[in-house]
Design an enzyme around this catalytic site. Structure first.
Site, PDB file in Angstrom:
ATOM      1  N   PRO A  94     -29.829  42.707 -30.541  1.00  0.00           N
ATOM      2  CA  PRO A  94     -29.769  41.282 -30.196  1.00  0.00           C
ATOM      3  C   PRO A  94     -30.754  40.956 -29.073  1.00  0.00           C
ATOM      4  CG  PRO A  94     -27.867  42.444 -29.322  1.00  0.00           C
ATOM      5  CD  PRO A  94     -28.588  43.412 -30.196  1.00  0.00           C
TER       6      PRO A  94
ATOM      7  N   THR B  50     -32.464  37.488 -27.000  1.00  0.00           N
ATOM      8  CA  THR B  50     -32.673  36.063 -26.771  1.00  0.00           C
ATOM      9  C   THR B  50     -34.143  35.731 -26.982  1.00  0.00           C
ATOM     10  OG1 THR B  50     -30.879  36.000 -25.168  1.00  0.00           O
ATOM     11  CG2 THR B  50     -32.506  34.230 -25.041  1.00  0.00           C
TER      12      THR B  50
ATOM     13  N   GLN C 175     -23.898  37.945 -32.706  1.00  0.00           N
ATOM     14  CA  GLN C 175     -23.412  38.382 -31.404  1.00  0.00           C
ATOM     15  C   GLN C 175     -22.788  37.203 -30.665  1.00  0.00           C
ATOM     16  OE1 GLN C 175     -25.759  39.250 -27.814  1.00  0.00           O
ATOM     17  NE2 GLN C 175     -25.080  41.371 -28.005  1.00  0.00           N
TER      18      GLN C 175
ATOM     19  N   HIS D 241     -20.031  40.465 -27.346  1.00  0.00           N
ATOM     20  CA  HIS D 241     -20.937  40.824 -26.249  1.00  0.00           C
ATOM     21  C   HIS D 241     -20.109  41.009 -24.983  1.00  0.00           C
ATOM     22  CE1 HIS D 241     -24.433  41.403 -23.985  1.00  0.00           C
ATOM     23  NE2 HIS D 241     -25.127  40.296 -24.243  1.00  0.00           N
TER      24      HIS D 241
ATOM     25  N   TYR E 281     -22.638  39.920 -18.375  1.00  0.00           N
ATOM     26  CA  TYR E 281     -22.120  38.616 -18.786  1.00  0.00           C
ATOM     27  C   TYR E 281     -20.591  38.587 -18.641  1.00  0.00           C
ATOM     28  CZ  TYR E 281     -26.902  37.933 -20.227  1.00  0.00           C
ATOM     29  OH  TYR E 281     -28.272  37.823 -20.216  1.00  0.00           O
TER      30      TYR E 281
ATOM     31  N   ARG F 296     -20.179  45.520 -27.941  1.00  0.00           N
ATOM     32  CA  ARG F 296     -21.297  46.046 -27.162  1.00  0.00           C
ATOM     33  C   ARG F 296     -20.895  46.217 -25.705  1.00  0.00           C
ATOM     34  NH1 ARG F 296     -27.707  44.264 -26.509  1.00  0.00           N
ATOM     35  NH2 ARG F 296     -28.345  46.364 -25.954  1.00  0.00           N
TER      36      ARG F 296
ATOM     37  N   GLY G 248     -34.615  51.791 -25.080  1.00  0.00           N
ATOM     38  CA  GLY G 248     -35.974  52.302 -24.962  1.00  0.00           C
ATOM     39  C   GLY G 248     -36.328  53.421 -25.913  1.00  0.00           C
TER      40      GLY G 248
ATOM     41  N   GLY H 154     -35.107  46.981 -29.749  1.00  0.00           N
ATOM     42  CA  GLY H 154     -35.306  45.610 -29.308  1.00  0.00           C
ATOM     43  C   GLY H 154     -36.750  45.185 -29.396  1.00  0.00           C
TER      44      GLY H 154
END
Length: 370
Positions: A25, A27, A101, A176, A181, A228, A300, A321
């Site tokens: 996911p 943004t 998500q 999420h 968050y 997640r 990564g 990602g």
């Protein structure tokens, strides 16, 4: 015959995927319309990447109060559901699978998003970070601590968003509970100093996640729900890795075994966390011994390290990602050991339309131009 572990099919009791690559996911801030609706351009972007074993959508706010970034498509209005239908139809037409998500940013918001009202959080603790507002980056503020009844209302917002995801045609949802968050803010003992049933003990701080899962399962089978988590997050969005974090996440992940989830999605420890003696350094490897279901790892990974983590048995699926931003055909490039396009960070979040979004060439397009 290509025998890379990443490119082998994955089948569990709940998932049937053609390969083990997950599009993480991310943004992208391309919903440049007043209603925060996904568009035909959004659909094109995801459809281009449909060869992934599974796509997890960008975080989609579960309510207007959950918003903390500009131009992000929500999932709490009828118009937003219709926008996401464009996306799911386009992905399914290419044979892909996609989860939504579900997202609430909590204190990582700003009054500019809420008609001047304070963002909400478990406790009135300022992350001392930056919020990406319609007027640009601004300093975060001290949020307003949620009342107990408001926490329960947010649980229902997650349920309603999950129901909307079903209406929109998603194959499942991801909760999420990560990356600093709202749900992560409840887990952390520095950001959650509550004294009610949602604060104090590790069990109380985790309570909201399990209430969300219990509510969501009323509208979608838990076999279509992922979670997640970022157990070793340190130094981002105001989150400091406390000494009780390993105990907190071991409790959460052990309890998740009681829920027949589609998967658990974990983020590996970053460089800052690895400097701390109490941090779990190898996250997937550590929790592989605790969690009994499908495990997704993110953080990564390259093609080589992704193959190795599956081969070692530390994870079942690997989420990518940034490589998916620049390479819509990442699966095909891995199969051919082809070089990757380099994604342009200047267009990651900018409302630039197709530029840096849907204009990265696939291998097939490059061969056609030769």
């Amino acid at each position: 015959m290509n025998t890379q572990p990443l490119l082998t099919p994955y089948k569990s009791d709940f998932l049937d995927l053609r390969n083990r690559l997950v599009m993480a996911p991310m943004t992208r801030s391309r919903s440049t319309n007043p209603e925060n609706v996904a568009t035909e351009l959004t659909a094109k972007y995801y459809a281009q990447r449909a060869s992934a074993g599974l796509i997890v959508s960008e975080g989609t706010p579960i309510s207007a109060k959950a918003i903390g970034y500009i131009n992000v498509p929500g999932i709490y209005t009828d118009a937003q559901v219709e926008g996401w239908k464009l996306v799911t139809d386009a992905v399914h037409a290419k044979g892909g699978k996609i989860f939504a998500q579900l997202w609430h940013v909590g204190r990582m918001s700003h009054p500019d998003f809420h008609n001047g009202e304070l963002p909400v959080a478990p406790s009135a603790v300022n992350p001392n970070d930056k919020a990406y507002t319609p007027q640009g980056f601004k300093d975060t503020v001290t949020p307003r601590a949620l009342e107990t009844f408001e926490v329960k209302a947010i649980v229902q917002d997650f349920k309603n968003a999950a129901a909307n995801a079903v209406k929109a045609g998603f194959d499942g949802v991801e909760i999420h509970a990560s990356n600093g968050y709202l749900l992560h803010q409840f887990f952390n003992s520095q950001t959650n100093v509550r004294t009610d049933e949602y604060g104090g003990s590790v069990e109380n701080r985790a309570r909201i996640l399990f209430e969300v899962l219990d509510a969501v399962k009323e509208v979608i089978d838990l076999s279509k729900v992922g979670v997640r988590l970022n157990p070793s997050m340190h130094g981002g969005f105001g989150i400091e890795l406390t000494e009780d974090a390993p105990e907190q996440f071991e409790y959460i992940i052990s309890k998740l075994n009681d829920y027949s989830l589609a998967y658990l999605h974990l983020t590996e420890a970053g460089a800052k966390a690895r400097e701390l003696p109490h941090a779990i350094k190898e996250v997937a490897q550590h929790f592989r011994g605790i969690y009994k279901g499908t495990l997704v790892t993110n953080g990564g990974y390259t093609q080589e390290s992704g193959n190795k983590v599956i081969e070692a048995g530390h994870a079942d699926l690997v989420a990518y990602g940034v490589p998916y931003i620049g390479n819509p055909d990442l699966v095909e490039r891995f199969a051919q050991h082809a070089p990757l396009n380099q994604a342009d960070p200047n267009t990651f979040y900018s409302p630039t339309g197709e530029k840096g979004y849907t204009d990265y060439p696939a291998l097939a397009e490059l061969s056609e131009t030769k």
